[in-house]
Design a protein around this motif. Structure first.
Motif, PDB file in Angstrom:
ATOM      1  N   ARG A  54       8.799   8.392  -2.071  1.00  0.00           N
ATOM      2  CA  ARG A  54       8.568   7.256  -1.195  1.00  0.00           C
ATOM      3  C   ARG A  54       9.095   5.958  -1.805  1.00  0.00           C
ATOM      4  NH1 ARG A  54       5.131   6.261   2.990  1.00  0.00           N
ATOM      5  NH2 ARG A  54       5.713   8.399   3.518  1.00  0.00           N
ATOM      6  N   GLY A  55       8.998   5.819  -3.116  1.00  0.00           N
ATOM      7  CA  GLY A  55       9.503   4.613  -3.762  1.00  0.00           C
ATOM      8  C   GLY A  55      10.984   4.394  -3.513  1.00  0.00           C
ATOM      9  N   ALA A  56      11.772   5.480  -3.516  1.00  0.00           N
ATOM     10  CA  ALA A  56      13.207   5.355  -3.249  1.00  0.00           C
ATOM     11  C   ALA A  56      13.459   4.997  -1.793  1.00  0.00           C
ATOM     12  CB  ALA A  56      13.920   6.656  -3.600  1.00  0.00           C
ATOM     13  N   GLU A  57      12.655   5.522  -0.886  1.00  0.00           N
ATOM     14  CA  GLU A  57      12.808   5.176   0.529  1.00  0.00           C
ATOM     15  C   GLU A  57      12.527   3.696   0.758  1.00  0.00           C
ATOM     16  OE1 GLU A  57      10.685   7.631   3.228  1.00  0.00           O
ATOM     17  OE2 GLU A  57      11.240   9.508   2.238  1.00  0.00           O
ATOM     18  N   ASP A  58      11.529   3.178   0.059  1.00  0.00           N
ATOM     19  CA  ASP A  58      11.139   1.782   0.259  1.00  0.00           C
ATOM     20  C   ASP A  58      12.037   0.806  -0.484  1.00  0.00           C
ATOM     21  OD1 ASP A  58       9.071   2.733   1.802  1.00  0.00           O
ATOM     22  OD2 ASP A  58       7.567   2.576   0.212  1.00  0.00           O
ATOM     23  N   GLN A  59      12.414   1.153  -1.725  1.00  0.00           N
ATOM     24  CA  GLN A  59      13.067   0.191  -2.604  1.00  0.00           C
ATOM     25  C   GLN A  59      14.470   0.595  -3.025  1.00  0.00           C
ATOM     26  OE1 GLN A  59      10.188   0.206  -5.736  1.00  0.00           O
ATOM     27  NE2 GLN A  59       8.522  -0.356  -4.357  1.00  0.00           N
ATOM     28  N   GLY A  60      14.874   1.809  -2.704  1.00  0.00           N
ATOM     29  CA  GLY A  60      16.172   2.296  -3.142  1.00  0.00           C
ATOM     30  C   GLY A  60      16.109   2.953  -4.506  1.00  0.00           C
ATOM     31  N   VAL A  61      17.106   3.761  -4.811  1.00  0.00           N
ATOM     32  CA  VAL A  61      17.184   4.445  -6.100  1.00  0.00           C
ATOM     33  C   VAL A  61      17.580   3.448  -7.180  1.00  0.00           C
ATOM     34  CG1 VAL A  61      18.426   6.193  -7.431  1.00  0.00           C
ATOM     35  CG2 VAL A  61      17.755   6.667  -5.058  1.00  0.00           C
ATOM     36  N   SER A  62      16.832   3.434  -8.269  1.00  0.00           N
ATOM     37  CA  SER A  62      17.155   2.569  -9.400  1.00  0.00           C
ATOM     38  C   SER A  62      18.026   3.287 -10.425  1.00  0.00           C
ATOM     39  CB  SER A  62      15.867   2.075 -10.064  1.00  0.00           C
ATOM     40  OG  SER A  62      15.128   1.256  -9.181  1.00  0.00           O
ATOM     41  N   LYS A 110      20.812   0.720  -1.539  1.00  0.00           N
ATOM     42  CA  LYS A 110      20.044  -0.524  -1.501  1.00  0.00           C
ATOM     43  C   LYS A 110      20.081  -1.278  -2.819  1.00  0.00           C
ATOM     44  CE  LYS A 110      15.592  -2.394  -0.035  1.00  0.00           C
ATOM     45  NZ  LYS A 110      14.272  -2.089   0.580  1.00  0.00           N
ATOM     46  N   GLN A 111      19.816  -0.601  -3.928  1.00  0.00           N
ATOM     47  CA  GLN A 111      19.766  -1.293  -5.214  1.00  0.00           C
ATOM     48  C   GLN A 111      21.149  -1.775  -5.650  1.00  0.00           C
ATOM     49  OE1 GLN A 111      17.499  -2.503  -7.130  1.00  0.00           O
ATOM     50  NE2 GLN A 111      15.798  -1.809  -5.851  1.00  0.00           N
ATOM     51  N   ALA A 156       9.368   9.833 -15.853  1.00  0.00           N
ATOM     52  CA  ALA A 156       9.016  10.005 -14.446  1.00  0.00           C
ATOM     53  C   ALA A 156       8.513  11.430 -14.218  1.00  0.00           C
ATOM     54  CB  ALA A 156      10.222   9.724 -13.558  1.00  0.00           C
ATOM     55  N   PRO A 157       7.723  11.650 -13.166  1.00  0.00           N
ATOM     56  CA  PRO A 157       7.259  13.015 -12.874  1.00  0.00           C
ATOM     57  C   PRO A 157       8.425  13.958 -12.599  1.00  0.00           C
ATOM     58  CG  PRO A 157       6.045  11.384 -11.580  1.00  0.00           C
ATOM     59  CD  PRO A 157       7.190  10.659 -12.215  1.00  0.00           C
ATOM     60  N   GLU A 158       8.244  15.215 -12.946  1.00  0.00           N
ATOM     61  CA  GLU A 158       9.232  16.231 -12.616  1.00  0.00           C
ATOM     62  C   GLU A 158       9.278  16.457 -11.102  1.00  0.00           C
ATOM     63  OE1 GLU A 158      12.000  19.377 -12.683  1.00  0.00           O
ATOM     64  OE2 GLU A 158      11.553  17.792 -14.113  1.00  0.00           O
ATOM     65  N   HIS A 159       8.148  16.314 -10.455  1.00  0.00           N
ATOM     66  CA  HIS A 159       8.095  16.484  -9.010  1.00  0.00           C
ATOM     67  C   HIS A 159       6.956  15.663  -8.448  1.00  0.00           C
ATOM     68  CE1 HIS A 159       8.752  18.437  -5.135  1.00  0.00           C
ATOM     69  NE2 HIS A 159       9.799  19.044  -5.656  1.00  0.00           N
ATOM     70  N   GLU A 160       7.099  15.234  -7.205  1.00  0.00           N
ATOM     71  CA  GLU A 160       6.062  14.430  -6.568  1.00  0.00           C
ATOM     72  C   GLU A 160       5.011  15.287  -5.873  1.00  0.00           C
ATOM     73  OE1 GLU A 160       6.089  10.930  -6.904  1.00  0.00           O
ATOM     74  OE2 GLU A 160       7.553  11.666  -8.355  1.00  0.00           O
ATOM     75  N   PRO A 219       7.705   5.274 -11.668  1.00  0.00           N
ATOM     76  CA  PRO A 219       7.924   5.877 -10.348  1.00  0.00           C
ATOM     77  C   PRO A 219       9.208   6.687 -10.250  1.00  0.00           C
ATOM     78  CG  PRO A 219       7.295   3.559 -10.158  1.00  0.00           C
ATOM     79  CD  PRO A 219       7.601   3.802 -11.605  1.00  0.00           C
ATOM     80  N   CYS A 220       9.232   7.546  -9.231  1.00  0.00           N
ATOM     81  CA  CYS A 220      10.317   8.524  -9.085  1.00  0.00           C
ATOM     82  C   CYS A 220      11.680   7.896  -8.864  1.00  0.00           C
ATOM     83  CB  CYS A 220       9.993   9.492  -7.943  1.00  0.00           C
ATOM     84  SG  CYS A 220       9.574   8.688  -6.374  1.00  0.00           S
ATOM     85  N   GLN A 221      11.747   6.668  -8.317  1.00  0.00           N
ATOM     86  CA  GLN A 221      13.061   6.064  -8.077  1.00  0.00           C
ATOM     87  C   GLN A 221      13.782   5.699  -9.369  1.00  0.00           C
ATOM     88  OE1 GLN A 221      10.122   4.765  -7.092  1.00  0.00           O
ATOM     89  NE2 GLN A 221      10.089   2.530  -7.146  1.00  0.00           N
TER      90      GLN A 221
END
Length: 387
Positions: free
Chosen positions: A299-307, A369-370, A191-195, A282-284
């Protein structure tokens, strides 16, 4: 973790014949526990080991005790729906065969005071995963004699490496799925180090080459070892390219005065010169305090939750980011014999109310969420579908 320890696991995970450092422990989920006092890595709680042996861990005591010998699950591949984070079932072909059975492979370095973190991480694996997992634990130098005579992971096709401060909030099966998304050249995923590059660490402070606009984080790294063993890597030292086992030490000696984050910096240098070899997820799937402590930027974590939750900066053990600490303590303290909803999810919800005044805790659904979705799916599978 010391640089030589993390650099060692990168070498050990990716090389068949030349292992460059002197510590190893490989724990098989299906093998009996080692005899005698063999140090921190051997101290896997019996209930965790038992959970790893069963396809469905004993932790899922929802309304009644689960069947410890469930019928085999059909092998499926989950195709991602472009409009959501949901997966559709298709035939699966990626799980590694071990003695005629299907396995995923997970590797971690467990040294010194990292024992509690490692056991908590393994607990999250057991709680939320579906398929069988073979655990490879790399430990300290008292295992040097065994290390020297071993050919490590030579038959393993693919591997997921994680830091000890990682927690899985959904099945490992779901990140393993990303192997199916690799194109013909990609051999690893991070995953990226930062968005946001302009406020990222690498774009502001790095004194060495790094991947892309903001670098990548090595705390969660999915690898196709077969491709890595067979690939030549472009670099700034030899124009013909080098194999992985030939590259790490020269690269380290060239940049040792410029790197700050050890193996992660070396990986960034490697993929800077070989960007076509890397799949970026993705970052999540590697959610860290950096994604929320300066304002929400995943944004991925906001939409789908942290994986996958990555508690770097020591946030599981101090009070700087209580949202991360609450999740860690909930998993650490959960007793396997208890009801998962009552003894983990509901206390976690209640304790999270104490963190909503913080930047990372202001959106509880990001963290919860997850976990909720995973437990509901398991409930539906065990209690409703199987009656």
């Amino acid at each position: 973790m010391k640089l030589h320890e993390k650099l060692a696991v990168v070498a050990a995970c990716l090389v068949a014949a030349r292992l460059l450092f002197s510590f190893l422990r490989a724990n098989s989920a299906a093998e009996p526990p080692p005899q005698g006092d063999q140090g921190a890595a051997s101290q896997i709680a019996p209930e965790i080991r038992a959970g790893l042996i069963t396809r469905q861990p004993t932790a899922f005591r929802l309304l009644r005790a689960p069947d410890l010998n469930p019928p085999p699950r059909p092998l499926t591949k989950r195709r991602k729906n472009a409009a959501s984070d949901r997966f559709l079932d298709e035939p699966l072909f990626r799980l590694h065969t071990w003695h005629g059975e299907e396995w995923m492979h997970l590797a971690v370095v467990a040294c010194g005071d990292r024992l509690e973190e490692t056991m908590t991480m393994l607990k999250s694996v057991v709680l939320f995963s579906l398929s069988k997992i073979k655990i490879h634990i790399f430990a300290e130098d008292f295992l040097q004699p065994q290390f020297k005579k071993s050919m490590i992971l030579k038959d393993v096709d693919s591997l997921l490496y994680v830091d000890t401060d990682v927690l899985f909030l959904r099945p490992v099966d779901d990140i393993w799925y990303f192997l199916n998304l690799f194109n013909s050249t990609q051999l690893a995923a991070m995953a990226p180090e930062h968005e946001i590059p302009r406020i990222g660490w690498y774009s502001r402070f790095a004194r060495h080459p790094y991947y892309g606009a903001a670098g990548v984080n090595s705390g969660v790294m999915l690898m196709n070892l077969t491709r890595i063993r067979n690939q030549l890597f472009k670099n700034s030292m030899i124009p013909t390219g080098l194999r992985w086992e030939e590259l790490l030490y020269p690269l380290y000696h060239k940049y040792k005065n410029d790197i700050t984050w050890g193996d992660q910096d070396l990986l960034n240098i490697i993929f800077h010169y070989n960007p076509e070899y890397l799949y970026v997820f993705p970052c999540q799937w590697n959610y860290r305090p950096d994604h929320c402590m300066y304002g929400s930027n995943c944004r991925g974590a906001e939409d789908q939750g942290v994986s996958i939750l990555h508690g770097n900066r020591g946030v599981y053990h101090d009070d700087k980011q209580p949202a991360f600490k609450v999740v860690y303590e909930a998993v650490r303290d959960f007793p396997f014999e208890e009801n998962l909803f009552q003894a983990l999810y509901f206390p976690l919800q209640n304790n999270f109310l104490k963190t909503v005044h913080t930047l990372c805790g202001r959106l509880p659904q990001v963290f919860l969420k997850q976990i909720e979705q995973t437990m509901r799916k398991e409930y539906e599978h065990r209690v409703i579908q199987r009656g």
